[in-house]
Design a protein around this motif. Structure first.
Motif, mmCIF file in Angstrom:
data_model
loop_
_atom_site.group_PDB
_atom_site.id
_atom_site.type_symbol
_atom_site.label_atom_id
_atom_site.label_comp_id
_atom_site.label_asym_id
_atom_site.label_seq_id
_atom_site.Cartn_x
_atom_site.Cartn_y
_atom_site.Cartn_z
ATOM 1 N N THR A 166 0.846 -1.184 0.000
ATOM 2 C CA THR A 166 0.000 0.000 0.000
ATOM 3 C C THR A 166 0.882 1.234 0.000
ATOM 4 O O THR A 166 2.099 1.142 0.198
ATOM 5 N N GLN A 167 0.286 2.389 -0.208
ATOM 6 C CA GLN A 167 1.063 3.630 -0.186
ATOM 7 C C GLN A 167 1.663 3.885 1.186
ATOM 8 O O GLN A 167 2.693 4.561 1.310
ATOM 9 N N SER A 214 -4.400 5.551 7.025
ATOM 10 C CA SER A 214 -4.408 5.649 5.570
ATOM 11 C C SER A 214 -5.427 4.698 4.942
ATOM 12 O O SER A 214 -6.060 5.025 3.935
#
Length: 248
Positions: A166-167, A214
């Protein structure tokens, strides 16, 4: 009723506990599973005694922490409670947990096969052994030296079943089998191993909490997803599974 009943007969109740609901609360007026189930049994007339003046019997065999969701079995008779308690204390009851973790060091999972499910018989995975101490007066445990007074040995086996970039960093879905039952054991041991659970405000770190935010995760990503035991009356092997994970 927040509690979901998956199986019921004259001896046992197998239930799915939602995250955030206590198994048994000491606070007056606070909802909990035991109160819900006793009210259900009383209202339905499903009691182990014909004496309507007595409250229904419900034996608590094992527990889950309030933030944790998953499978639990309750006894409807003292005989069933004694049998299930013996299984829970020995090797007759097996509990598998599913969790989402933040991977601080990808090499930590290098030897775990993505196909290495606990029931696959591959022998792959990693064994975590630590010594834990519960802090007096605190709802907190920590990893300590084996020689520390009050330290208790904690052991679990860990498999990875999925992983994703994921980012905010690498996330993995893991399966855990407990060999011991210590206070907050999975949360403490995985955090100590560099694999803090997503949504864990108590044992997480800045990176894992940032990743949780996030991904929009606001609750602990831990679920008791499989429960195996022997039926106290019939002797039949009972296996229950759930994929109703809070993070879905």
């Amino acid at each position: 009723m927040k509690t979901q009943i998956l199986w019921e007969d004259t001896q046992i109740l197998v239930c799915l506990k939602p995250a955030g609901l206590a198994v048994q609360s000491a606070r007056p007026g606070e909802a909990d599973m035991v109160s819900e189930l006793k009210n259900y049994l009383a209202a339905s007339g499903k009691k182990d005694t014909p004496d309507r003046r007595k409250p229904p019997y419900l034996g608590v065999v094992h527990r889950l922490d309030q933030p944790v969701s998953g499978l639990l079995v309750f006894a409807k008779t003292p005989m069933a409670a004694a049998s299930l308690s013996r299984q829970a204390a020995g090797n007759g009851m097996e509990k598998e947990y599913c969790a989402l973790v933040y991977v601080q060091d990808p090499q930590r999972l290098a030897h775990i096969s993505p196909e290495g499910y606990p029931d696959a018989g591959t022998g792959q995975g990693i064994e975590l052994v630590d010594f834990l101490k519960k802090e007096p007066g605190q709802n907190l445990s920590r990893v300590v030296d084996a020689r520390t007074p009050g330290a208790k040995r904690a052991q679990l086996r860990l498999w990875i079943t999925d992983r994703q970039e994921t980012q905010a960093g690498r996330v993995a879905r893991v399966s855990v089998l407990l060999h011991t039952g210590r206070h907050h054991q999975i949360r403490v041991q995985l955090s100590h191993a560099g694999l803090p659970l997503l949504g864990d405000m108590r044992y997480g770190n800045g990176q894992s909490l940032a990743c949780s935010r996030s991904l929009g995760i606001r609750s602990l990503c831990l679920c008791a997803c499989r429960l195996d035991f022997t039926h106290p009356a019939t002797g039949k092997k009972m296996v229950f599974r759930t994929e109703e994970f809070p993070w879905k």
